[in-house]
Design an enzyme around this catalytic site. Structure first.
Site, PDB file in Angstrom:
ATOM      1  N   ASN B  77      -3.998 -42.054 -12.755  1.00  0.00           N
ATOM      2  CA  ASN B  77      -2.578 -41.865 -13.083  1.00  0.00           C
ATOM      3  C   ASN B  77      -1.873 -43.192 -13.265  1.00  0.00           C
ATOM      4  O   ASN B  77      -2.285 -44.207 -12.700  1.00  0.00           O
ATOM      5  CB  ASN B  77      -1.868 -41.044 -12.002  1.00  0.00           C
ATOM      6  CG  ASN B  77      -1.431 -41.903 -10.832  1.00  0.00           C
ATOM      7  OD1 ASN B  77      -0.333 -42.468 -10.844  1.00  0.00           O
ATOM      8  ND2 ASN B  77      -2.291 -42.038  -9.832  1.00  0.00           N
ATOM      9  N   PHE B 137       1.694 -50.085   0.229  1.00  0.00           N
ATOM     10  CA  PHE B 137       1.210 -51.391  -0.244  1.00  0.00           C
ATOM     11  C   PHE B 137       0.023 -51.172  -1.170  1.00  0.00           C
ATOM     12  O   PHE B 137      -0.880 -51.990  -1.256  1.00  0.00           O
ATOM     13  CB  PHE B 137       0.754 -52.261   0.942  1.00  0.00           C
ATOM     14  CG  PHE B 137       1.874 -52.693   1.834  1.00  0.00           C
ATOM     15  CD1 PHE B 137       3.175 -52.827   1.352  1.00  0.00           C
ATOM     16  CD2 PHE B 137       1.630 -52.990   3.166  1.00  0.00           C
ATOM     17  CE1 PHE B 137       4.202 -53.242   2.193  1.00  0.00           C
ATOM     18  CE2 PHE B 137       2.649 -53.408   4.000  1.00  0.00           C
ATOM     19  CZ  PHE B 137       3.946 -53.532   3.531  1.00  0.00           C
ATOM     20  N   CYS B 139       0.123 -49.035  -4.508  1.00  0.00           N
ATOM     21  CA  CYS B 139       0.221 -48.621  -5.903  1.00  0.00           C
ATOM     22  C   CYS B 139      -0.278 -49.736  -6.828  1.00  0.00           C
ATOM     23  O   CYS B 139       0.269 -50.840  -6.823  1.00  0.00           O
ATOM     24  CB  CYS B 139       1.664 -48.260  -6.238  1.00  0.00           C
ATOM     25  SG  CYS B 139       1.818 -47.592  -7.890  1.00  0.00           S
ATOM     26  N   THR B 205      -4.930 -45.473  -4.630  1.00  0.00           N
ATOM     27  CA  THR B 205      -5.792 -45.294  -5.806  1.00  0.00           C
ATOM     28  C   THR B 205      -6.478 -46.597  -6.233  1.00  0.00           C
ATOM     29  O   THR B 205      -6.018 -47.688  -5.916  1.00  0.00           O
ATOM     30  CB  THR B 205      -4.987 -44.732  -6.980  1.00  0.00           C
ATOM     31  OG1 THR B 205      -3.888 -45.611  -7.211  1.00  0.00           O
ATOM     32  CG2 THR B 205      -4.483 -43.338  -6.678  1.00  0.00           C
ATOM     33  N   CYS B 347     -40.516 -24.685  -6.063  1.00  0.00           N
ATOM     34  CA  CYS B 347     -40.546 -25.509  -7.276  1.00  0.00           C
ATOM     35  C   CYS B 347     -40.480 -24.649  -8.535  1.00  0.00           C
ATOM     36  O   CYS B 347     -41.192 -23.656  -8.654  1.00  0.00           O
ATOM     37  CB  CYS B 347     -41.831 -26.341  -7.282  1.00  0.00           C
ATOM     38  SG  CYS B 347     -41.998 -27.341  -8.775  1.00  0.00           S
ATOM     39  N   CYS B 357     -39.588 -40.423 -11.023  1.00  0.00           N
ATOM     40  CA  CYS B 357     -40.501 -41.289 -10.282  1.00  0.00           C
ATOM     41  C   CYS B 357     -41.421 -42.056 -11.243  1.00  0.00           C
ATOM     42  O   CYS B 357     -41.648 -43.246 -11.081  1.00  0.00           O
ATOM     43  CB  CYS B 357     -41.310 -40.482  -9.277  1.00  0.00           C
ATOM     44  SG  CYS B 357     -42.157 -41.522  -8.070  1.00  0.00           S
ATOM     45  N   CYS B 383     -38.170 -43.317  -1.434  1.00  0.00           N
ATOM     46  CA  CYS B 383     -36.839 -43.709  -1.885  1.00  0.00           C
ATOM     47  C   CYS B 383     -35.868 -42.545  -1.931  1.00  0.00           C
ATOM     48  O   CYS B 383     -34.677 -42.720  -1.880  1.00  0.00           O
ATOM     49  CB  CYS B 383     -36.921 -44.372  -3.248  1.00  0.00           C
ATOM     50  SG  CYS B 383     -37.291 -43.220  -4.576  1.00  0.00           S
ATOM     51  N   CYS B 386     -36.391 -38.461  -6.005  1.00  0.00           N
ATOM     52  CA  CYS B 386     -36.852 -37.140  -6.441  1.00  0.00           C
ATOM     53  C   CYS B 386     -36.012 -36.042  -5.807  1.00  0.00           C
ATOM     54  O   CYS B 386     -35.676 -35.043  -6.452  1.00  0.00           O
ATOM     55  CB  CYS B 386     -38.330 -36.942  -6.121  1.00  0.00           C
ATOM     56  SG  CYS B 386     -38.763 -37.278  -4.406  1.00  0.00           S
ATOM     57  N   CYS B 390     -33.783 -33.367  -8.062  1.00  0.00           N
ATOM     58  CA  CYS B 390     -34.324 -31.999  -8.084  1.00  0.00           C
ATOM     59  C   CYS B 390     -33.173 -30.999  -8.125  1.00  0.00           C
ATOM     60  O   CYS B 390     -32.256 -31.079  -7.314  1.00  0.00           O
ATOM     61  CB  CYS B 390     -35.176 -31.757  -6.840  1.00  0.00           C
ATOM     62  SG  CYS B 390     -35.796 -30.062  -6.743  1.00  0.00           S
TER      63      CYS B 390
HETATM   64  C1  LIG Z   1       0.112 -38.954  -9.787  1.00  0.00           C
HETATM   65  C2  LIG Z   1      -0.055 -39.710  -8.513  1.00  0.00           C
HETATM   66  C3  LIG Z   1       1.001 -40.405  -7.993  1.00  0.00           C
HETATM   67  C4  LIG Z   1       0.875 -41.081  -6.813  1.00  0.00           C
HETATM   68  N1  LIG Z   1       1.945 -41.688  -6.324  1.00  0.00           N
HETATM   69  C5  LIG Z   1       1.873 -42.322  -5.110  1.00  0.00           C
HETATM   70  C6  LIG Z   1       3.016 -42.843  -4.503  1.00  0.00           C
HETATM   71  O1  LIG Z   1       4.126 -42.767  -5.028  1.00  0.00           O
HETATM   72  N2  LIG Z   1       2.871 -43.429  -3.304  1.00  0.00           N
HETATM   73  C7  LIG Z   1       1.677 -43.533  -2.676  1.00  0.00           C
HETATM   74  O2  LIG Z   1       1.597 -44.065  -1.570  1.00  0.00           O
HETATM   75  N3  LIG Z   1       0.552 -43.031  -3.230  1.00  0.00           N
HETATM   76  C8  LIG Z   1       0.625 -42.405  -4.422  1.00  0.00           C
HETATM   77  N4  LIG Z   1      -0.493 -41.823  -4.959  1.00  0.00           N
HETATM   78  C9  LIG Z   1      -1.780 -41.956  -4.249  1.00  0.00           C
HETATM   79  C10 LIG Z   1      -2.079 -40.766  -3.343  1.00  0.00           C
HETATM   80  O3  LIG Z   1      -1.123 -40.651  -2.312  1.00  0.00           O
HETATM   81  C11 LIG Z   1      -3.451 -40.884  -2.675  1.00  0.00           C
HETATM   82  O4  LIG Z   1      -3.503 -42.045  -1.902  1.00  0.00           O
HETATM   83  C12 LIG Z   1      -4.570 -40.943  -3.674  1.00  0.00           C
HETATM   84  O5  LIG Z   1      -4.330 -40.055  -4.734  1.00  0.00           O
HETATM   85  C13 LIG Z   1      -5.959 -40.616  -3.056  1.00  0.00           C
HETATM   86  O6  LIG Z   1      -6.026 -39.314  -2.537  1.00  0.00           O
HETATM   87  P1  LIG Z   1      -6.680 -38.072  -3.329  1.00  0.00           P
HETATM   88  O7  LIG Z   1      -8.048 -38.488  -3.743  1.00  0.00           O
HETATM   89  O8  LIG Z   1      -6.644 -36.927  -2.363  1.00  0.00           O
HETATM   90  O9  LIG Z   1      -5.819 -37.819  -4.514  1.00  0.00           O
HETATM   91  C14 LIG Z   1      -0.371 -41.123  -6.142  1.00  0.00           C
HETATM   92  C15 LIG Z   1      -1.437 -40.419  -6.667  1.00  0.00           C
HETATM   93  C16 LIG Z   1      -1.289 -39.705  -7.829  1.00  0.00           C
HETATM   94  C17 LIG Z   1      -2.447 -38.920  -8.376  1.00  0.00           C
HETATM   95  S1  SF4 Z   2     -39.370 -40.449  -2.644  1.00  0.00           S
HETATM   96 FE1  SF4 Z   2     -39.841 -39.277  -4.488  1.00  0.00          FE
HETATM   97  S2  SF4 Z   2     -39.089 -40.558  -6.191  1.00  0.00           S
HETATM   98 FE2  SF4 Z   2     -39.185 -41.901  -4.388  1.00  0.00          FE
HETATM   99  S3  SF4 Z   2     -41.227 -42.887  -4.480  1.00  0.00           S
HETATM  100 FE3  SF4 Z   2     -41.469 -41.018  -3.216  1.00  0.00          FE
HETATM  101  S4  SF4 Z   2     -42.077 -39.437  -4.656  1.00  0.00           S
HETATM  102 FE4  SF4 Z   2     -41.241 -41.133  -5.926  1.00  0.00          FE
END
Ligand SMILES: Cc1cc2nc3c(=O)[nH]c(=O)nc-3n(C[C@H](O)[C@H](O)[C@H](O)COP(=O)(O)O)c2cc1C
Ligand code: SF4
Ligand SMILES: Cc1cc2nc3c(=O)[nH]c(=O)nc-3n(C[C@H](O)[C@H](O)[C@H](O)COP(=O)(O)OP(=O)(O)OC[C@H]3O[C@@H](n4cnc5c(N)ncnc54)[C@H](O)[C@@H]3O)c2cc1C
Lengths: 458, 434
Positions: B77, B137, B139, B205, B347, B357, B383, B386, B390
């Site tokens: 946003n 602090f 935005c 954000t 599977c 893999c 790792c 897979c 899956c």
């Molecule tokens: C459209 C929009 C406007 C926002 N305006 C503010 C704001 O005015 N003040 C603020 O602290 N955060 C603002 N935020 C941030 C949200 O408060 C929040 O920290 C952020 O979206 C992460 O949370 P979420 O993932 O649940 O959306 C805004 C977010 C959005 C999407």
């Molecule tokens: S965990 Fe799965 S992807 Fe990773 S090395 Fe083993 S078989 Fe291959």
């Protein structure tokens, strides 16, 4: 006006509007959002089983991913690379027995990715502009005769033209398309799609169509072999098997294939006559299509009688269910013994059968069904006799379509290999064209298999 | 039903779910609907100084990232703080607080970095009867160009200074909302603590450009052919927020600083995860903007059902429970050896594990002609890729090799004891194990 209860064989059983609705698209096209949702279900399998299950080996995961990424026209190109009739195949392939039957999500959830409808989404996108994605290679100076403008002949002609050869495409009919035009159920190939597809395909150039020229009547194989560098036969199965039941010659007993051909060519389907009580003898796709379309035209009762069990029917389970959902009754293990009537058919007499493994025998128990129209759908046969070696009543050909005669190739329904399906015609026509090209030019035949996953198979 | 009542730095609310400061809290109308739907608290849309002109764009403010079926995964946003007059907001806040005394109502504030500005606004905010303030602090767009928001949040000294003013001129809890657009989140948290903050909230954000319009060659959302970076939020940011919350929770100097967890919370489970990593309550914005206020009912019911199942009787019991298990990579047990196992009954033979893999990892999965996939223990480095690719849940699992058995990949016996990199023979600066 007649209605569903009017006795005999008559037209106008239903209103024009009702008939138009009945014959509308079986699977309406997916819109953009639906296509993206459907595409998103594809797992992009490694060496995907759906590709192996497709006779033309379209790279299905790739084209689906192209749709998901917002490029249906690129997806279409992927499809047409392998199968120039991908548009028709998207509509008519029994996908439940082919790609979708092999989809891992069919195994996992009984709900495969909708490959057929996605293929249609992609091919429609490109064909809507009548844009042809291929160009001809430089002229080779080689001339090839292709006999039969059905799926096999069309696919062959297109691939040959693309490789730079000059093709003369003969067909006994004035109208090209083969069973795409005269056989496929109307609700699968809506809106004159078959002709639009032929026109689109011909844009490649280098193909001249000679309609109304039948091999055996107007043309001879010997003459073709001497006039052209190579000949491809895609003549399909023009003959229809006999019922061998008493009364087979009564009025009202007809070939299902002919009925369907008339239906496909009728500009206004409400003018088509259909019986009140229809009995279809057979168990393949033709039987199902004749039965369903009779019902859609307004027949009161439609019954399919098949001499073996439903699991042996040529028509897929999906097709059978489609028929029963439209109100068609399927009687299994029953064979026709007689058509009764007074000039015109009135009843069909059936006898139940058992199959002890050594063949079918009647149980002696019989029944009669009212029938003012009886359709024979017990298989088509090869009628062309031009000195080629046959196998199971069809032309013997190897995997590249080579017949027993030098410089003569064949493919589609008229050869023994493969199933009698549009997609098999497309595959065999294409492969024969590649082999003809390789032979005429003295080069190695291009691999037509999907390139993906090859590594894993070796 | 577990009791969800939460006491966050002395602010009580019937449940730990607060609406974050954003459009859902910009007006009394919205906040009343939210409280009626069941939200435990709301941080009012950020207020500006009296007379500070806030003018939003008149083109699109949002950009979105979608998953399957247009499921919203991330939202960007370019909206500013409230563009309604301060007096109107304050009046509405007072009325709402009076009508919903059991809900937490917090004033979010962003005014210039001058003592006078804070001194002017704080008494007026206090008059509304709200339960505390949150210092925005964070935005990252628009306001930061005027030296506010993230421009302050990125300078720990400013955070400390402003927080101190607030503690001086306001007598209820002060929460400092942190920006994630910084390298080390512990620095601003420490500054807030030094300034006397009662708590921090995070994350605001993240700087982002959602996409590019390839026809017009402009970032999206596009305003008359141009675009600017915005702030990213929604489910996509949760992993980043969780990590930042945990850093503050496990850092010695900030471990006792209460945290209000924010960022991508969409279900009760997300909330429980934030709590486990040290949050005392949570704030939600995008989930409410995507689905409406009713989502809180799934959140409260879900958290409570899970707490019952686990025997937790208060939210406070959950807070920080997973923090001791967050460690540095160097302390992970290198004697913990696992191998991938494929359940052949589950599977579906898609071959994705094989492609992953074989092409991109360790060639540790074999494929037979009939599409049977098996793990080659002698190659598997465990790792987990897979498992991640899956499509069938629980089809591939990681199974631990029993101590005493031999790892076919290394040929070495699996040791039962714990040993990490700090003592590993291949580590040039290893210390001798005791
Ligand atoms: C459209 C929009 C406007 C926002 N305006 C503010 C704001 O005015 N003040 C603020 O602290 N955060 C603002 N935020 C941030 C949200 O408060 C929040 O920290 C952020 O979206 C992460 O949370 P979420 O993932 O649940 O959306 C805004 C977010 C959005 C999407
Ligand atoms: S965990 Fe799965 S992807 Fe990773 S090395 Fe083993 S078989 Fe291959
Ligand atoms: C009723 C019915 C429904 C079907 N439904 C489906 C379906 O839903 N899905 C599916 O995949 N398949 C379906 N099929 C099968 C499919 O139509 C065929 O497999 C496919 O058309 C075969 O293609 P082809 O090119 O080999 O032959 P055809 O399509 O039969 O084409 C042969 C062409 O050769 C011409 N020809 C014949 N003899 C001569 C001659 N002597 N000289 C010159 N030209 C000649 C014909 O006029 C025709 O144009 C159906 C078939 C029928 C009969």
């Amino acid at each position: 006006m007649a209605d569903t209860h009017t006795p005999g064989i008559t037209a106008h059983r239903l209103s024009e509007a009702q008939i138009a609705e009945n014959f509308s698209d079986l699977h309406p096209p997916l819109d953009r959002h639906e296509a993206r949702v459907a595409a998103d279900r594809c797992y992009f399998c490694y060496d995907a089983p759906c590709v192996t299950a497709c006779p033309t080996e379209i790279d299905i995961p790739l084209f689906i991913r192209q749709i998901a990424a917002g490029q249906p026209e690129s997806a279409a190109r992927t499809i047409f690379d392998q199968n120039i009739l991908g548009g028709m195949c998207a509509r008519v392939c029994p996908t439940e027995d082919l790609c979708e039957g092999a989809c891992v999500r069919e195994a996992a959830e009984g709900k495969p990715v909708e490959i057929g409808r996605l293929q249609r989404h992609a091919t429609d996108a490109l064909m809507a502009r009548q844009s042809h994605p291929f160009t001809r290679a430089a002229e080779t100076g080689k001339r090839v005769a292709v006999v039969g403008a059905g799926p096999a002949g069309l696919a062959c002609a297109h691939r040959l033209a693309m490789r730079g050869h000059t093709v003369t495409l003969y067909d006994a009919n004035r109208k090209p398309g083969g069973l795409n035009e005269f056989g496929i159920a109307a609700y699968k190939s809506e809106g004159d799609f078959a002709q639009a597809e032929v026109d689109w395909l011909m844009q490649i150039g280098g193909i001249s169509l000679e309609g109304g020229k039948a091999l055996g009547r107007d043309l001879s194989l010997e003459a073709l072999v001497s006039d052209f560098h190579a000949v491809f036969l895609g003549v399909g199965l023009a003959g229809v098997n006999a019922l061998r039941a008493e009364g087979e010659d009564r009025d009202g007993v007809q070939d299902a294939v002919r009925f369907i051909a008339e239906l496909r060519q009728a500009p206004d389907k409400s003018t088509l006559p259909v019986g009140r009580n229809v009995v279809v003898i057979g168990g393949g796709m033709t039987a199902i299509d004749a039965a369903i379309q009779s019902k859609l035209l307004g027949a009161e009762t439609v019954t399919i009688a098949y001499r073996r069990g439903r699991d042996r029917m040529g028509a897929s389970e999906y097709e059978q269910d489609l028929a029963t959902s439209k109100g068609v009754r399927i009687i299994e293990n029953a064979m026709p013994v007689a058509v009764h009537g007074n000039g015109a058919a009135q009843e069909v007499e059936l006898e139940y059968t058992t199959d002890d493994g050594s063949g079918l025998t009647g149980t002696g128990e019989r029944m009669r069904l009212p029938a003012d129209q009886v359709f024979k759908a017990i298989g088509q046969t090869m009628t062309l006799d031009c000195g080629l070696k046959l196998e199971r009543g069809k032309i013997a050909a190897d995997a590249s379509g080579r017949t027993s005669m030098d410089r003569v190739w064949a493919g589609g329904d008229c050869v023994a290999e493969g199933a009698d399906l549009t997609v098999w015609g497309a595959a065999q026509g294409r492969d024969a064209a590649e082999d003809i090209h390789a032979t005429l030019m003295g080069v190695a035949a291009a691999s037509t298999g999907a390139v993906m996953g090859e590594a894993a198979r070796t | 039903m577990a009791d969800l009542t939460t006491d966050f730095v002395g602010i009580k609310s019937p449940n730990p779910f607060w609406l974050a400061s954003a459009p859902p809290t910009d007006k009394a109308y919205n906040v009343r609907r939210a409280f009626d739907a069941g939200w435990g608290g709301a941080v009012w849309k950020t207020l500006a100084s009296e007379g500070e002109e806030i003018v939003n764009v008149n083109g699109p403010r949002y950009g979105a990232i979608y998953g399957a079926d247009r499921r919203l995964l991330g939202l960007n946003n370019i909206e500013l703080i409230t563009d309604r007059p301060l007096s109107v907001n304050l009046e509405e806040m007072a009325a709402v607080k009076a009508d919903y005394p059991d809900r937490a109502l917090i004033a979010s504030i962003m005014v210039p970095c001058e003592e006078e500005a804070w001194k002017a606004i704080l008494p007026r905010v206090a008059e509304t009867g709200c339960d505390g303030i949150e210092l925005n602090f964070g935005c990252p767009h628009g306001m930061s160009e005027r030296g506010m928001g993230a421009a302050v949040g990125q300078v720990p000294e400013y955070i400390e200074m402003v927080t101190r003013w607030c503690k001086q001129y306001y007598d209820r809890p002060v929460i400092v909302k942190l920006t994630p657009n910084i390298t080390d989140i512990r620095k601003p948290a420490m500054a807030a603590k030094n300034g006397g903050a009662d708590a921090v909230s995070l994350i605001n954000t993240i700087n982002s450009i959602t996409s590019v319009d390839l026809d017009n060659m402009a970032p999206q959302p596009t305003i008359d052919g141009k675009g600017s970076h915005g702030g990213y939020c929604g489910p996509a940011v949760k992993p980043i927020a969780l990590s930042m919350v945990s850093e503050i929770a496990r850092h010695a100097e900030t471990a006792d600083l209460p945290i209000s967890g924010i960022g991508g919370i969409t279900t009760w489970r997300d909330a429980a995860e934030f709590l486990a990593l040290g949050a005392g309550n949570v704030q939600v914005c995008t989930a409410a903007m995507t689905y409406g206020f009713r989502v809180v009912q799934e959140m409260t019911a879900g958290l409570s059902a899970w707490m019952d199942e686990k025997g937790y009787t208060s939210v406070a019991q959950i807070t920080g429970r997973a923090v001791p298990n967050v460690t540095d990579w160097q302390y992970l047990n290198l004697n913990y050896v696992t191998k991938a196992r494929i359940d052949q009954d589950l599977c579906i033979s898609c071959g994705r594990c094989f492609a992953a893999c074989e092409d991109t990892s360790h060639q540790a999965i074999s494929m037979s002609a009939d599409r049977t996939f098996d793990v080659i223990d002698a190659e598997c480095v465990a790792c987990n890729l897979c498992v991640d690719v899956c499509p069938v849940e629980d089809c591939i699992t990681m199974e631990r090799l029993a101590p005493g058995s031999v790892d076919p990949r290394t040929g070495r016996e699996v040791q039962a004891d714990y040993a990490n990199w700090t003592t590993h023979p291949q580590n040039p600066s290893a210390v001798a194990a005791e």
